[in-house]
Design an enzyme around this catalytic site. Sequence first.
Site, mmCIF file in Angstrom:
data_model
loop_
_atom_site.group_PDB
_atom_site.id
_atom_site.type_symbol
_atom_site.label_atom_id
_atom_site.label_comp_id
_atom_site.label_asym_id
_atom_site.label_seq_id
_atom_site.Cartn_x
_atom_site.Cartn_y
_atom_site.Cartn_z
ATOM 1 C CG HIS A 46 -2.111 -0.782 0.939
ATOM 2 N ND1 HIS A 46 -2.724 -1.760 2.158
ATOM 3 C CD2 HIS A 46 -2.582 -1.423 -0.043
ATOM 4 C CE1 HIS A 46 -3.815 -2.215 1.409
ATOM 5 N NE2 HIS A 46 -3.594 -2.378 0.242
ATOM 6 C CG HIS A 79 -1.857 -6.602 1.245
ATOM 7 N ND1 HIS A 79 -1.791 -6.266 -0.019
ATOM 8 C CD2 HIS A 79 -1.402 -5.704 2.065
ATOM 9 C CE1 HIS A 79 -1.287 -4.902 0.091
ATOM 10 N NE2 HIS A 79 -1.160 -4.681 1.400
ATOM 11 C CD GLU A 131 -2.787 -8.638 7.447
ATOM 12 O OE1 GLU A 131 -2.248 -7.798 7.239
ATOM 13 O OE2 GLU A 131 -2.745 -9.167 8.436
#
Length: 316
Positions: A46, A79, A131
């Site tokens: 991210h 993730h 996640e």
Amino acid sequence: MSLEPRTVIVASPRGFCAGVSYAVEIVDLVLQRYGAPVYVRHEIVHNRHVVENLRAKGAVFVDDLALVPPESLLIFSAHGVSPAVREEAKARQLRVIDATCPLVTKVHLQVLRHVREGNVVIMIGHRGHVEVEGTMGHAPERMHLVEKVEDVAKLRVDDPDRLAVVTQTTLSVDDTRDIIEALRARFPNIRTPPKDDICYATQNRQAAVKQIASDADLVIVVGSDNSSNSVRLVEVALEAGARAAYLVDDASIIDEQWLDGAGTVGVTSGASVPEELVAGVLARLAEFGYGSVEEVEAVEERLVFQLPPELRRAAR
Ligand code: SF4
């Protein structure tokens, strides 16, 4: 600590964790070895700059596997993914390379073990985070999500003696402790991990920002707003005593007015942030007269994850 006026204190550790280095290196090596395009499910990590950089080299980021042509190379992001996503990739005959952080995989394995032992699993995490979707997808019928302490009272469970807890890896250490205490108070026989699943990198970056926040008038956290661990660093800095804390993607976002009356500025960065973005922030602060920089090390980090065997040769 006695500091000169107009000083910057930089937290250490900060920036790339072992899982992010691993994932970014995998995409880079796959691009080098097999050429573009290489498909990546979800943003590999991210951080906007990292994603843009890889996109420019030929990575194609998708959330829907239907957009990936059959037999293409597909990388799973750091993730992690649910078994349903793995199945879909298989059905579409995609050649998969898994860049899931091994510390996320460890949580997936804990979920499977708890379910095998007959428990229902309570996950502490943020709804909608990729996640959490991947982890809860390992036992969707046997898991509940808790985001905050107040959610604990609302849980409806069949057997309070057959419960276990796992957590997202990038939560606030302090908030998670409070939620686990509330779960233990309501379900005394709940199985909790000896240490929560918040990863070493999240814990270390939070410990380091706490250390600088108490001496800083303002803290600048370099990171993207979809990065859970970066957003947590802002919250932790404020809780630890910083007068203000801002999340910035890069130096261009810094507003000179934030510095009004600030003698000491703290700087740190989330686990998906390349160091060059921190260097850019330090250069910008120097232009505003904050040229004296000190680093405060909370913990030393050495963890490195081994690349998948098929890429190790390419790396050499
Ligand atoms: Fe892995 Fe933690 Fe980094 Fe996430 S923040 S990639 S869990 S080491």
